[in-house]
Design a protein around this motif. Structure first.
Motif, PDB file in Angstrom:
ATOM      1  N   ARG A  96      80.770 -42.987  64.222  1.00 13.88           N
ATOM      2  CA  ARG A  96      80.017 -42.718  65.577  1.00 13.88           C
ATOM      3  C   ARG A  96      79.117 -41.493  65.151  1.00 13.88           C
ATOM      4  O   ARG A  96      77.614 -41.300  65.891  1.00 13.88           O
TER       5      ARG A  96
ATOM      6  N   HIS B 145      74.266 -33.672  69.822  1.00 15.89           N
ATOM      7  CA  HIS B 145      74.861 -34.318  71.014  1.00 15.89           C
ATOM      8  C   HIS B 145      75.700 -33.285  71.456  1.00 15.89           C
ATOM      9  O   HIS B 145      75.661 -33.468  73.103  1.00 15.89           O
TER      10      HIS B 145
ATOM     11  N   ALA C 299      74.302 -37.152  66.749  1.00 17.52           N
ATOM     12  CA  ALA C 299      74.376 -38.846  66.756  1.00 17.52           C
ATOM     13  C   ALA C 299      73.144 -39.212  65.667  1.00 17.52           C
ATOM     14  O   ALA C 299      72.242 -38.340  65.425  1.00 17.52           O
TER      15      ALA C 299
ATOM     16  N   THR D 225      70.456 -41.942  65.076  1.00 17.58           N
ATOM     17  CA  THR D 225      70.012 -42.940  65.521  1.00 17.58           C
ATOM     18  C   THR D 225      68.592 -43.255  64.743  1.00 17.58           C
ATOM     19  O   THR D 225      67.728 -42.594  64.562  1.00 17.58           O
ATOM     20  N   ASP D 226      68.424 -44.565  64.136  1.00 19.92           N
ATOM     21  CA  ASP D 226      67.245 -44.891  63.321  1.00 19.92           C
ATOM     22  C   ASP D 226      67.003 -43.807  62.534  1.00 19.92           C
ATOM     23  O   ASP D 226      65.667 -43.584  62.124  1.00 19.92           O
TER      24      ASP D 226
END
Length: 345
Positions: A157, A182, A173, A175-176
Motif C-alpha cells: 500500500r 502521507h 501513497a 496514486t495514479d
C-alpha cells in the motif's frame, strides 16, 4: 556444475572505480558459492539492482541519474532499451511496485516514480518526482536531504523512503503514478538513517543508521501507514559509538529469527537475534565481513547463505548461516572490483 543445483545471482559495481558493471554469476544452491560467468558495462555505475517479472533493473549512480531494464535471457544481461533519466542526482536504490519503478536519489534528496511499459521498460512519460526537504545537525553530511532508499511495504500500500540528511523516514501513497507524502517520522537527530528492512510479519521495521552505528526498531502499522520508533540499539559491541563506523545494510532472515547488519568502517557483520514477535532485538556477536568496506548484505532465497559485497577490497564473500545461532560462517569469495550489491533470481 556436477552434482549441484545452480541458479543465478547478479552483482552491481561502480564502473568509475574500475568495476565491471553488472556481473552475472552462477549460484550453487547447495553450498552458496558463486562463479562469475560474464559482465556488462553498458550502464555506468549500476550500484543497486532489483529483479521483477523476469527483468533486472539497475540505477546508474551518476550525477545525471538514470534507471535501466536488462533482459536476463542472455549472458551477460543486455539492455532492453536505453536508460531513462530519473530527474534526480546520484540514485542509490530502486524497487518495483504496481507497474512502477521507484528510485531514491541521494545527491538531490528525491524519490522518483516511473511507469513501466507493457514490456517492463521504464518510460519517461508519466515520471513523477517527490523532492524531500529539511536538514540535520551533522555539519557535513546533513546540510540537505539525502534520500538513500525507497521500497514498498509488505502490504504493497505504501512506498517508504529513508533520508540520511533529514533523520527521517517518509511514507508515501502512490496514486495514479504520483507520490504523495502521507506521513514523515522523525528519528533521533544526527542518527543519519540509511536503510531499513521489514520483519516478515510486516509489523516491525528495523532502520539502520549511518552517522551513528545504531539500529532503530520501529512498529509498523500498514493500515494507516504509520511508523513508531521503539528502541535504538548499538550494532557494535560495548559502548562503541564510533561516528566513522559507517553502517551500510540491514537484512532480516526469511523466518524472522535473526537480523544482520554490515558496518564498513569496522569490516564486520553484526548478528542479532529477534524474539518471536520481532519487537525485541539482541546483539549476539560480530564476525569479519571477509573483505574491506561491506557496502551491501544479501540473504539468498533459502535463508541459508549470506553475502557481503565488499566494495573496497573488490570481492563478494559468502557465508553459511548457522541455523541455531544465526552466525555466518565464511565459505569463500569471488573477485568483483568495486562490488556494491547482490540480488538473486
Amino acid at each position: 556444475m556436477s552434482g549441484s543445483q545452480a541458479a543465478r545471482a547478479y552483482i552491481g559495481s561502480f564502473t568509475a572505480a574500475g568495476g565491471p558493471g553488472i556481473v552475472t554469476a552462477e549460484l550453487n544452491t547447495r553450498d552458496g558459492s558463486l562463479t562469475v560467468l560474464d559482465a556488462t558495462d553498458a550502464l555506468p555505475d549500476p550500484s543497486y539492482l532489483a529483479l521483477a517479472d523476469g527483468l533486472l533493473y539497475a540505477v546508474s549512480e551518476t550525477n545525471e541519474g538514470a534507471v535501466a531494464a536488462f533482459r536476463t535471457d542472455t549472458t551477460p544481461v543486455r539492455l532492453a532499451a536505453p536508460p531513462v533519466p530519473v530527474d534526480g542526482a546520484g540514485p542509490t536504490h530502486l524497487a518495483v511496485r504496481d507497474g512502477r519503478v521507484l528510485t531514491a536519489s541521494y545527491n538531490s534528496g528525491s524519490v522518483t516514480s516511473l511507469p513501466l511499459r507493457a514490456d517492463g521498460v521504464p518510460d519517461a512519460a508519466g515520471r513523477d518526482v517527490l523532492r524531500h526537504t529539511g536538514s540535520g545537525p551533522h555539519p557535513q553530511r546533513q546540510q540537505a536531504p539525502h534520500a538513500h532508499q525507497v521500497l514498498p511495504d509488505p502490504s504493497g500500500r505504501w512506498a517508504v523512503s529513508v533520508d540520511l540528511g533529514t533523520d527521517s523516514v517518509r511514507v508515501c501513497a502512490l496514486t495514479d503514478g504520483r507520490l504523495t507524502l502521507h506521513h514523515e517520522t522523525a528519528l533521533r537527530p544526527g542518527s543519519g538513517p540509511r536503510h531499513l528492512a521489514f520483519h516478515p510479519s510486516g509489523a516491525y521495521v528495523y532502520v539502520l543508521n549511518e552517522l551513528t552505528p545504531t539500529l532503530t526498531v520501529c512498529r509498523w502499522d500498514a493500515a494507516d501507514g504509520s511508523l513508531k520508533p521503539l528502541t535504538e540499539l548499538l550494532v557494535l559491541p560495548g559502548d562503541n559509538t564510533n561516528g566513522d563506523a559507517y553502517p551500510s545494510e540491514v537484512v532480516v532472515a526469511p523466518d524472522g529469527r535473526f537480523l544482520w547488519t554490515a558496518t564498513r568502517g569496522e569490516d564486520v557483520i553484526s548478528v542479532f537475534s529477534l524474539d518471536a514477535t520481532g519487537e525485541s532485538a539482541t546483539l549476539l556477536t560480530t564476525v569479519p565481513c571477509g573483505g574491506h568496506w561491506p557496502r551491501d548484505l544479501a540473504i539468498d532465497p533459502s535463508g541459508r547463505f549470506l553475502y557481503a559485497a565488499n566494495e573496497r577490497s573488490g570481492d563478494v564473500t559468502w557465508f553459511t548461516v548457522a541455523p541455531e545461532t544465526g552466525v555466518p560462517v565464511r565459505g569463500g569469495s569471488v573477485r568483483v572490483q568495486a562490488a556494491s550489491c547482490v540480488v538473486f533470481d
